[in-house]
Design a protein around this motif. Structure first.
Motif, PDB file in Angstrom:
ATOM      1  N   UNK A 999       7.736  12.972   2.685  1.00  6.52           N
ATOM      2  CA  UNK A 999       5.968  13.083   2.736  1.00  6.52           C
ATOM      3  C   UNK A 999       5.492  12.471   1.238  1.00  6.52           C
ATOM      4  N   UNK A1000       6.351  12.703  -0.007  1.00  4.51           N
ATOM      5  CA  UNK A1000       5.893  12.021  -1.727  1.00  4.51           C
ATOM      6  C   UNK A1000       6.183  11.174  -1.054  1.00  4.51           C
ATOM      7  N   UNK A1001       7.620  10.874   0.014  1.00  2.00           N
ATOM      8  CA  UNK A1001       7.397   8.828  -0.571  1.00  2.00           C
ATOM      9  C   UNK A1001       6.405   8.227   0.730  1.00  2.00           C
ATOM     10  N   UNK A1002       6.258   9.245   1.881  1.00  2.00           N
ATOM     11  CA  UNK A1002       5.240   8.618   2.381  1.00  2.00           C
ATOM     12  C   UNK A1002       3.332   8.238   1.795  1.00  2.00           C
ATOM     13  N   UNK A1003       3.506   9.334   0.730  1.00  2.00           N
ATOM     14  CA  UNK A1003       2.328   9.467  -0.096  1.00  2.00           C
ATOM     15  C   UNK A1003       1.794   7.962  -0.716  1.00  2.00           C
ATOM     16  N   UNK A1004       3.519   7.462  -1.380  1.00  2.00           N
ATOM     17  CA  UNK A1004       3.122   6.317  -2.134  1.00  2.00           C
ATOM     18  C   UNK A1004       2.630   4.962  -1.689  1.00  2.00           C
ATOM     19  N   UNK A1005       3.321   5.315  -0.155  1.00  2.00           N
ATOM     20  CA  UNK A1005       3.327   4.021   0.732  1.00  2.00           C
ATOM     21  C   UNK A1005       1.887   4.244   1.146  1.00  2.00           C
ATOM     22  N   UNK A1012      -4.549  -1.957  -1.053  1.00  2.00           N
ATOM     23  CA  UNK A1012      -4.900  -2.794  -0.718  1.00  2.00           C
ATOM     24  C   UNK A1012      -5.937  -3.370   0.003  1.00  2.00           C
ATOM     25  N   UNK A1013      -6.618  -2.517   0.279  1.00  2.00           N
ATOM     26  CA  UNK A1013      -7.533  -2.345   1.056  1.00  2.00           C
ATOM     27  C   UNK A1013      -7.708  -2.207   2.803  1.00  2.00           C
ATOM     28  N   UNK A1014      -6.748  -2.018   3.122  1.00  4.01           N
ATOM     29  CA  UNK A1014      -5.736  -1.556   4.139  1.00  4.01           C
ATOM     30  C   UNK A1014      -6.370   0.160   5.574  1.00  4.01           C
ATOM     31  N   UNK A1015      -7.701   0.039   4.985  1.00  2.00           N
ATOM     32  CA  UNK A1015      -7.585   1.384   5.505  1.00  2.00           C
ATOM     33  C   UNK A1015      -7.806   2.073   6.603  1.00  2.00           C
ATOM     34  N   UNK A1016      -7.451   1.351   7.089  1.00  2.00           N
ATOM     35  CA  UNK A1016      -7.258   2.181   8.991  1.00  2.00           C
ATOM     36  C   UNK A1016      -5.512   1.776   8.895  1.00  2.00           C
ATOM     37  N   UNK A1017      -4.684   1.150   8.089  1.00  2.00           N
ATOM     38  CA  UNK A1017      -3.564   1.882   8.465  1.00  2.00           C
ATOM     39  C   UNK A1017      -2.903   3.191   7.569  1.00  2.00           C
ATOM     40  N   UNK A1018      -4.524   3.243   6.357  1.00  2.44           N
ATOM     41  CA  UNK A1018      -3.995   4.235   5.191  1.00  2.44           C
ATOM     42  C   UNK A1018      -4.333   5.517   5.322  1.00  2.44           C
ATOM     43  N   UNK A1019      -5.228   4.982   6.575  1.00  2.00           N
ATOM     44  CA  UNK A1019      -5.321   7.149   7.101  1.00  2.00           C
ATOM     45  C   UNK A1019      -4.920   7.708   8.026  1.00  2.00           C
ATOM     46  N   UNK A1020      -4.302   6.030   8.728  1.00  2.00           N
ATOM     47  CA  UNK A1020      -3.221   6.759   9.496  1.00  2.00           C
ATOM     48  C   UNK A1020      -1.746   7.547   8.831  1.00  2.00           C
ATOM     49  N   UNK A1021      -1.584   7.161   7.439  1.00  2.00           N
ATOM     50  CA  UNK A1021      -0.323   7.577   7.027  1.00  2.00           C
ATOM     51  C   UNK A1021      -1.207   8.964   6.408  1.00  2.00           C
TER      52      UNK A1021
END
Length: 1215
Positions: A999-1005, A1012-1021
């Motif tokens: 989960x911590x690795x996923x948090x870093x991603x 990078x401003x990819x808010x939709x992808x970030x929200x999914x993560x």
């Protein structure tokens, strides 16, 4: 005030308790009438026929009726069993304020704004009297409980008492005055059968309420002059006794308490006040923040009150009713009527000493707990006086009766006090987080600091030890070593019950019972839906406890059940055999007889005391579906088989325990196709071919029968099946049987008869049947199929099995305990031994020649009459000449027999027995319990996002080991922390795929994607992290804190990204006001410094472009407080300089940067400090109150405002 139940609804204007059931009616300003079960906290029904507010409602004393009156001028009488309105009474010309049934006669009294009071006969559905005299709205009217009187209150500033004695006399002989009565019914001003007896004047403004005392000649009234007045009356006059002042707004309702000398009133000043009737002074005041009170109601039998306010109602008690008590050996010490008493369980009740207390005028001043010291004959009483205090009494040794010479009590302050040694007791000082150890002279000997700063109650835990309650856990603390010995998680423990040998303890919470050993090792947990009241251990280690309406039991393994129902709540003091000793709420000792057979039987079963089980089976009438289900659940279907007489149930149990003999007998009685099919499946699993053959014959399943003969190598019967198929004109059946037999000629003949000449030719040619092939070739002419040349063709015949016809060999094991015990006493439907004695199933259910036994349907019938034919000699059992020296050792008849071995308990089943971690349940494949745990712990109700997480956990928890080609792969379970040094049957924990590190690795991603401003992808993560945390499992408390921190981060970023994506919604492209607000809210989420800078830059730019200079300037100041690059800092200073010249906003934003706030996750609007809000029990996101009971829009899992115990993700939280 002890709140028992609370609702949220529209304004409540009328209330009524049901006299026997735990129900309350609430009439609302919206026109709806709600029927609630206040014990269970559920809405039973709602009635919606009134047009406008319903101000009055009342239950009938004995009939299933209630009456309501509303602003539509209608009185409606309802039947709550039929769930409909029976009829409507019309006559009032304005709003109806109150309605009430008479306690004896079929009358209803109603008060209305048309300045009249009407009395109705609800049986004849007519108005029988109109009481006129008030010259303003009549706000209430009610009958006297014993006399023929009615009291009314009006806004004309008077209270009137009406004499309706003449009405009662007329109702006894109604025929005499029938003509006048009919005339009076149509007359608005009525006749002379109801007259004013007294007019009470004294209030300066309109009177809102007046009510009678249930037994004394007293009346109490409340008015808009903010005063409560007490009146007394006699046969000739009535006068004012006193005035009670204290309310600061209109008094809405006032009434006498039925059981105590107090008056209860409520008011539009948002308070309920309790007054001492004898001293005429205020005793207690209860306030609400926002809601005005409108109505009060008292339960006719119990010590319960209800109050309606602007946003719902509350059901409450004014003080505790549980008597303080303690058991020592065979003696109960308890407090009743300010006396310390003893009860010796043989029926003798004695008063020891009086516990008079000076100046104790308030409510809840009685003893709350009692602790007894047998060594010094001393008693400690704790109460809520002065915020928590104790009293120490030394009882004289010779005092068996009431002793006036008892020592004066030694008093002190402290919220809890218990004896901890022969001459020492401990007192909790919550303010200093200390325990004060004192001697019997009430002198301080030492102070001990407690391990947890939030300790609020202490309990006895043996000499020198204490149980300390701290939030959601209980700590075992050693006073000598000043060390924590153990702790256990338990929600807010109210009572602690030790077994007589101090080996086990039960921790009682409001709805939960946690049972543990003396070292606080948890044994089991019981959850109840209604409140747990008390409990005691019996001599066998079974815990007997009471809820509000049941006596229940809990076995050491956690199995629980109901013993009997209760009419009134009781508090168990001791359990002895089939007797339960208890105290009721009046302090009376009661002995309740119970039937302990059920839990004694279950206890003997789980303790494997089979001799005791057998004795109970033979001597007692144990029956019922619950016992049968319990025996099945615990793996004893053969025992359940003994109880059952119903053949269908016997068949099901016999199939479950593999007893094919009983199953065959039951199947014969039932004789249904489904039963024979199930019997065949079970017999095939055991390898009992004869029973399989019999079952297939019974169901006429010829295809399965043919295949059975194939795998058992019975060629003779396969030939018979071929002939039967031919007689039945079953073409495919003939072909299959010919294929099984390897009969090529028959196959060619079948194909030829079916006009499949090319296939017949190919079959004959391929198998070397030249003559047949030539004949077919002539018939085909030019359509002869071309076949490849085959050098070495071989006829393929199904291989013959090594073991032909015989059943599979069964394992030789000792006969089961219960099998041997039940042999002598065969139950109904047991199989007789010589029922199948002719040829071991195969011979006596033989298949005869088709031409001998074909019925009209072409189905064969076996000749059952010819089983004992002498043609073959039958059973040859002549006497044998055995030599005298042939000594054979004797074998017990029941020593051994063949049974199928039972399967073991799956590893996954062991994993989930003693864990409350949802992740471990999901990994074990136990999805339903996992979902129930998540619902209880985190309030989660939407499990759709967790489906893939659950499946991944379960699939990753097992590996497949391939074996032979024809055998399925073996499933191996993976355990966490396994090593080869562990015992074979050691209970482990499943290996959980989800780790904190992943989960911590996923948090870093997710951080990187956000940058990078990819808010939709970030929200999914971030949502992935939120949806994974509920099933994560960690080892240490430190990691638990890290998981909670990670949950907070994921929640903040999810909310922030949702706000930003909302701002970028094309629908808001031209809405600069909303864009500016959302950009400003984005900056108030708890983000990493890098992302905070970016959000501030974005918000500053958006607000500046929209000419909202004041907001842009405040954001620029926040931005300059951070470490910035030179270019960004220069831009921010330039913006700030421009904004300070024109410090105003072009648009009025819903944004105040100086007032601290959080952002609502549903409306994306600020919730400022001090405003009402609700939160998600899982992610802790905050929302406006309108979002209550809706799905959380942030995490998409939990229901906002749901009750939840909290995140549980580590075994360390359960220890």
């Amino acid at each position: 005030m002890l709140t028992k139940f609370e609702t949220k609804s529209n304004r409540v204007k009328g209330l009524s308790f049901h006299p026997r059931r735990p129900w309350i009616l609430a009439s609302l300003h919206s026109g709806i009438i709600q029927l609630w079960d206040y014990r269970m906290g559920t809405l039973i029904d709602r009635f919606d026929e009134h047009d406008g507010p319903v101000r009055g409602v009342h239950f009938h004393k004995s009939q299933p009726l209630f009456v309501s009156g509303g602003d539509d001028y209608k009185i409606k009488v309802w039947n709550y069993k039929m769930r409909r309105c029976l009829f409507t009474l019309l006559g009032h010309l304005d709003y109806i304020r109150t309605v009430q049934f008479h306690h004896e006669n079929p009358w209803i009294v109603s008060a209305s704004d048309d300045q009249t009071i009407r009395i109705w006969n609800w049986q004849s559905r007519t108005c029988i009297s109109v009481l006129t005299g008030h010259n303003h709205y009549v706000m209430c009217a009610s009958f006297h409980i014993k006399e023929d009187l009615v009291v009314s209150a009006s806004l004309d500033q008077t209270v009137r008492v009406w004499d309706i004695g003449a009405l009662r006399k007329k109702s006894v002989a109604p025929a005499v005055d029938m003509l006048r009565l009919t005339q009076m019914n149509t007359d608005l001003f009525g006749g002379g059968d109801s007259v004013v007896k007294y007019v009470l004047e004294g209030h300066d403004r309109g009177v809102n309420w007046a009510s009678f005392h249930p037994s004394l000649p007293l009346i109490v009234s409340g008015a808009d002059d903010r005063q409560v007045k007490l009146w007394r009356m006699n046969d000739t006059k009535a006068w004012e006794v006193d005035t009670l002042r204290g309310h600061v707004n209109n008094v809405s309702c006032v009434m006498f308490h039925a059981r105590q000398d107090i008056i209860v009133s409520n008011s539009e000043d948002k308070s309920i006040r309790v007054w001492d009737m004898s001293k005429r002074t205020g005793v207690q005041t209860f306030r609400r923040e926002q809601d005005r009170f409108w109505i009060l109601s008292a339960h006719p039998e119990m010590n319960l009150l209800a109050a309606g306010h602007d946003s719902g109602m509350i059901v409450f008690k004014l003080e505790r009713e549980r008597p303080a008590c303690a058991v020592q050996g065979d003696t109960l010490y308890y407090v009743k009527d300010r006396n310390l008493r003893t009860y010796d369980f043989a029926g003798r009740d004695n008063t020891l000493i009086s516990i008079r207390r000076a100046g104790s005028t308030g409510l809840n001043q009685g003893p709350r707990t009692l602790s007894y010291n047998p060594a010094e004959n001393a008693v400690l009483l704790c109460s809520d006086v002065d915020g928590g205090s104790y009293e120490l009494y030394i009882i004289p040794k010779e005092g068996t009766g009431r002793s006036e010479a008892a020592h004066e009590a030694k008093r002190g302050l402290g919220s809890s006090a218990v004896f901890v040694a022969r001459n020492r007791f401990a007192v909790l000082d919550k303010n200093q987080n200390q325990v004060l150890i004192k001697n019997l002279k009430n002198e301080l000997t030492k102070k001990v600091t407690l391990p947890s700063p939030s300790t609020d109650v202490i309990f006895y835990a043996g000499t020198g030890n204490l149980l300390c309650r701290s939030e959601d856990k209980v700590v075992l603390f050693d006073l000598q070593q000043r060390a924590t010995l153990a702790e256990v998680s338990a929600p807010l423990v109210k009572y602690v019950v030790w077994s007589s040998d101090m080996e086990n303890v039960a921790l009682l919470s409001k709805y939960v019972i946690v049972m543990a050993t003396k070292k606080l090792v948890p044994k089991c947990t019981v959850h109840e839906t209604i409140r747990v009241k008390s409990g005691a251990w019996d001599e066998n280690g079974v815990f007997i406890y009471t809820t509000l309406n049941h006596i229940k039991y809990c076995l050491p393994n956690g199995d629980s059940g109901t013993i009997r129902t209760l009419d009134i709540p009781v508090y168990i003091t001791k359990v002895g055999g089939n007797s339960i000793y208890c105290l009721d709420r009046d302090g009376k000792n009661r002995v309740i007889q119970i039937d302990s057979t059920e839990y004694t039987f279950k206890l003997a079963l789980i303790q494997r005391k089979f001799d005791q089980v057998l004795q109970m089976i033979h001597s007692l009438q144990l029956c019922g579906q619950s016992i049968i289900a319990y025996l099945q659940q615990k793996g004893f279907p053969e025992v359940a088989l003994h109880f059952v007489k119903d053949e269908q149930t016997r068949f099901n149990l016999a199939i479950e325990c593999g007893n094919t003999g009983v199953a065959v007998a039951s199947a014969k009685e039932i004789d249904q196709k489904e039963c024979w099919h199930r019997l065949g499946v079970e017999a095939l699993r055991q390898g009992n071919h004869e029973i399989v053959e019999y079952a297939y014959q019974k169901t006429k399943n010829f295809e399965r029968l043919s295949f059975l003969y194939l795998i058992t190598g019975n060629v003779e019967k396969l030939g018979k099946m071929l002939k039967i198929a031919e007689m039945r004109n079953d073409v495919m059946g003939r072909f299959h049987n010919a294929l099984y037999l390897g009969d090529v000629q028959e196959r060619v003949r079948i194909l030829e008869e079916s006009n499949q000449l090319p296939l017949a030719y190919a079959t004959a040619k391929a198998h070397g049947l030249i003559e047949v092939a030539d004949e077919l070739e002539q018939q085909l002419g030019d359509n002869v199929p071309s076949l490849p040349e085959a050098d070495r063709s071989v006829l393929l015949i199904p291989p013959r099995p090594i073991l032909q016809e015989n059943n599979w060999p069964l394992l030789v094991v000792s006969k089961g305990y219960f099998e041997g015990a039940f042999t002598d006493a065969a139950g109904p439907g047991d199989v007789e031994e010589d029922d199948g004695a002719a040829g071991a199933w195969g011979a006596d259910i033989d298949i005869v020649e088709p031409d001998e036994a074909l019925n009209r349907e072409g189905v064969f019938v076996a000749d059952e009459e010819g089983r004992g034919d002498d043609e073959e000699g039958g059973w040859e059992m002549e006497d044998l000449d055995i030599p005298a020296d042939a000594n054979v050792p004797e074998v017990a008849p029941n020593a051994a027999y063949f049974v199928t071995p039972t399967g073991g308990v799956p590893k996954s089943q062991n994993w989930i027995q003693n864990t409350s971690l949802a992740g471990e349940h999901a990994a074990a494949g136990s999805f339903d319990p996992a979902m129930r745990l998540l619902n209880r712990q985190l309030g989660i109700q939407n499990f759709k996002p967790l489906k893939n997480v659950f499946l991944e956990l379960h699939l990753a928890n097992q590996s497949l080991l391939p074996t032979l080609v024809s055998v399925p792969a073996l499933s191996l379970y993976l355990e966490r922390g396994w090593s080869d040094s562990l015992p074979v049957n050691a209970k482990g924990s499943p290996a959980v795929l989800t780790k904190l590190s992943s989960l911590e690795e996923k948090l870093k991603v997710a951080y990187k994607t956000t940058t990078e401003g990819k808010f939709t992808d970030a929200l999914r993560l971030f949502l992935d992290i939120l949806h994974t945390i509920p099933v994560v499992v960690v080892d240490s408390r430190k990691e638990v804190d890290e998981v909670k921190e990670l949950l907070g981060i994921a929640k903040e970023y999810t909310l922030a990204l949702r706000i930003e994506l909302k701002r970028k919604d094309p629908a808001l492209k031209d809405d600069l006001l909303r864009q500016s607000e959302l950009a400003a809210y984005f900056t108030h989420c708890q983000l990493q410094p890098t992302h905070l800078k970016l959000s501030l830059q974005s918000a500053m730019s958006i607000c500046f472009k929209a000419k909202n200079y004041y907001t842009a300037g405040s954001i620029a100041r926040r931005l300059l407080e951070l470490s910035l690059s030179p270019n960004v800092a220069r831009t921010a200073r330039q913006v700030l300089q421009v904004c300070e010249k024109n410090p105003r906003d072009e648009m009025k934003l819903n944004y105040d940067p100086r007032n601290p706030f959080v952002v609502c996750g549903a409306t994306y609007s600020p919730i400022y400090r001090g405003s009402k809000d609700v939160s998600c029990p899982y992610c802790k996101a905050r929302f406006v109150p309108e979002t209550l009971h809706k799905l959380c829009p942030v995490c998409d899992l939990a229901v906002v405002g749901a009750d939840a115990s909290g995140l549980l993700c580590s075994p360390s939280q359960m220890r």
